[in-house]
Design an enzyme around this catalytic site. Structure first.
Site, PDB file in Angstrom:
ATOM      1  N   PHE A   1      37.660  32.562 -17.494  1.00  0.00           N
ATOM      2  CA  PHE A   1      38.115  32.743 -16.418  1.00  0.00           C
ATOM      3  C   PHE A   1      38.859  31.910 -15.483  1.00  0.00           C
ATOM      4  CE2 PHE A   1      37.394  29.358 -12.779  1.00  0.00           C
ATOM      5  CZ  PHE A   1      37.093  27.977 -13.952  1.00  0.00           C
ATOM      6  N   LYS A   2      39.674  31.094 -16.555  1.00  0.00           N
ATOM      7  CA  LYS A   2      41.318  30.187 -16.228  1.00  0.00           C
ATOM      8  C   LYS A   2      42.551  31.652 -16.445  1.00  0.00           C
ATOM      9  CE  LYS A   2      38.683  26.438 -17.336  1.00  0.00           C
ATOM     10  NZ  LYS A   2      37.952  26.339 -18.068  1.00  0.00           N
ATOM     11  N   ASP A   3      41.961  31.968 -17.065  1.00  0.00           N
ATOM     12  CA  ASP A   3      43.562  33.726 -16.499  1.00  0.00           C
ATOM     13  C   ASP A   3      43.147  33.222 -15.319  1.00  0.00           C
ATOM     14  OD1 ASP A   3      43.739  33.638 -19.385  1.00  0.00           O
ATOM     15  OD2 ASP A   3      42.372  35.438 -19.247  1.00  0.00           O
TER      16      ASP A   3
ATOM     17  N   LEU B   1      45.284  31.351 -13.983  1.00  0.00           N
ATOM     18  CA  LEU B   1      46.501  30.779 -14.878  1.00  0.00           C
ATOM     19  C   LEU B   1      47.114  31.696 -15.282  1.00  0.00           C
ATOM     20  CD1 LEU B   1      44.995  27.988 -17.203  1.00  0.00           C
ATOM     21  CD2 LEU B   1      47.242  27.934 -16.012  1.00  0.00           C
TER      22      LEU B   1
END
Ligand code: PLP
Length: 495
Positions: free
Chosen positions: A112-114, A117
């Protein structure tokens, strides 16, 4: 709109400065001076809009120095077809009549960091221009696994930036490590740290606070910036998917306009769930936010008792991205619940750094109780959840997501509350093949990246392309350092 520091209300910066600085010089985090409100009609009005367009509508309220055209260009680039493998970007999948799952891992690094980011580098690049910054930004990142890869992928070859990533040597999965050490790009560096995630994060925070280092870098035309979830440019894009998920549930007829839902979030640094809280604050009908932890259940205890106490053992679990004892973003929530009392926040944070513990006021405790619920899942329970979900629903979930499903199940059993619930799914199961294979009963497991194909074959679910390609990539980064040596490493890399 301007932003203040949680530890000093007198500091007030515009959005671009906030994004460039990351962390306030007093150690505080930046928070917007006010929050826009979305009415139910506003939400309904976004029903036909794409994810990208929804992002523009929400982001523009916080970023008044950016035109809608600019934001639309960033959203198009961040959440385009080349980057995300699902047309809905953050699809909501129905699990049963009262449970839906928000899948946040269809981006380039499968976690989920995408979601944040992929957007942050665009916001940072533009902010550097808007603030007439001529120096190069060096992004330092401490990662529990997923942030590092997502940040490397987001910032690779972005003009005017460099990025150095530190991860705990034995605290990430094989596949997470392989993703990082094979990273491409001319402006990237990766180094493992001997110790756990908190060691890595604390050391990186010290580097940020090191005035001598800042001076040296300044002479070189470099300044330090952060892509950790303390950066406002990280939190902001995460609000979008909570709004978007609610709109999608409404659109599919799963709920009536205005009907409240519970949201259950696997939590580490408190960034993801904080964005959910902000979405609620802006008007998304969320009843309770359920904070799900693994055995590092410091947040469970905190939400139940009002005492934050990091003097406890640290466990390495099968959900490594949540192996955290200091949840930085909690500070933003406390600031909000204290009514913007910077002195009170300074006091808690002082106590935390001096003795590792603090106790919040009864007022804050009460507010936490009105909005948050908490629970945790042991590795055994997490494995069982992966197993049951696969067996009963043919739904393959990763260990972080399974923590959330378990905590929700536990809450429902105890409370009898069967409110429609949204579980936030934070990683592709293929990122954690070893644990997933073992959970579904496979004893004869292959090694390293070969497990990806094994899991795909056994389940009939195709593995994400970016993970399948890993085994062909050369390893570029092999450095491992004691935490006391990170300063030297940074100097060596940047000079
Ligand atoms: C980072 C991460 C989390 C925790 O998110 P926070 O914002 O740190 O609370 C949960 N699951 C996965 C897969 C992650 O990468």
């Amino acid at each position: 709109m301007n932003y203040r520091s949680t530890r000093n209300r007198k500091i007030s910066l515009c959005a671009s400065q906030t994004i460039v600085q990351g962390l306030s010089p007093d150690g505080g985090l930046f928070i917007p001076e006010s929050f826009p409100l979305f009415t139910l009609e506003d939400l309904e009005g976004m029903e036909k809009a794409s994810y990208q367009a929804r992002a523009v509508s929400i982001l523009s309220k916080f970023l008044d120095e950016f035109s809608e055209e600019e934001l639309a260009a960033y959203a198009g680039a961040a959440y385009g077809n080349q980057k995300f493998s699902h047309p809905d970007i953050a699809p909501v999948r129905k699990v049963d009549e009262i449970t839906h799952c928000l899948e946040l891992w269809h981006g380039p690094t499968c976690a989920f960091k995408d979601m944040a980011l992929q957007m942050l580098p665009h916001l940072l690049s533009a902010s550097l221009q808007k603030t007439h910054e001529e120096k190069e930004a060096c992004i330092l990142v401490a990662t529990s696994g997923d942030t590092g890869k997502a940040a490397l992928e987001g910032f690779r070859d972005v003009e005017g930036t460099r990025i150095l990533v530190f991860y705990p040597k034995d605290g990430v999965s094989d596949i997470q490590e392989l993703q990082m050490i094979t990273q491409e790009g001319q402006n990237v560096g990766v180094c493992s740290v001997i110790g756990n995630f908190d060691d890595a994060q604390t050391t990186v925070k010290q580097l940020f606070a090191d005035q001598d280092l800042r001076k040296k870098l300044d002479h070189q035309g470099i300044f330090l910036s952060s892509a950790n979830s303390i950066n406002w440019g990280r939190v902001l894009p995460q609000m979008v998917y909570y709004c978007s998920a609610y709109i999608d549930l409404m659109k599919s007829g799963s709920l009536k306009l205005g009907e409240e839902i519970n949201v259950c979030v696997p939590t580490g640094n408190f960034g993801n769930i904080l964005a959910g809280y902000y979405a609620k604050k802006m008007g998304v009908p969320i009843k309770k936010l359920i904070c799900a932890s693994n055995s590092n259940n410091i947040l469970t205890d905190f939400i139940h008792s009002g005492t934050y106490d990091r003097n406890r053992p640290f466990y390495t679990t099968i959900s490594p991205s949540m192996d955290i004892l200091i949840s930085s973003n909690l500070e933003r929530l406390l600031y909000d619940f204290s009514g913007g009392n910077d002195e009170e926040i300074r006091c808690y944070m002082d106590q935390l750094s001096r003795s590792g513990t603090y106790q919040v006021s009864p007022e804050i405790r009460e507010k936490i109780g009105e909005t948050f619920l908490a629970g945790y899942s042991t590795d055994e329970q997490t494995q069982q959840m992966i197993h049951d979900m696969w067996l009963e629903q043919r739904y393959l979930i990763d260990p972080h997501t399974a923590v959330a499903f378990h905590v929700l199940k536990q809450y429902r059993e105890l409370s009898g509350d069967h409110t429609l619930s949204l579980v936030v799914s934070t990683a592709s199961p293929f990122k954690f093949c070893s644990s997933v294979l073992s959970a579904i009963g496979v004893t004869d497991r292959k090694q390293g990246p070969e497990m990806i194909e094994q899991l795909a074959e056994l389940t009939g679910i195709p593995a994400p392309d970016s993970l399948v390609g890993l085994k062909e990539k050369p390893v570029r980064f092999k450095r491992s350092e004691e935490k006391d040596h990170l300063l030297d490493y940074v100097l060596e890399q940047l000079f």
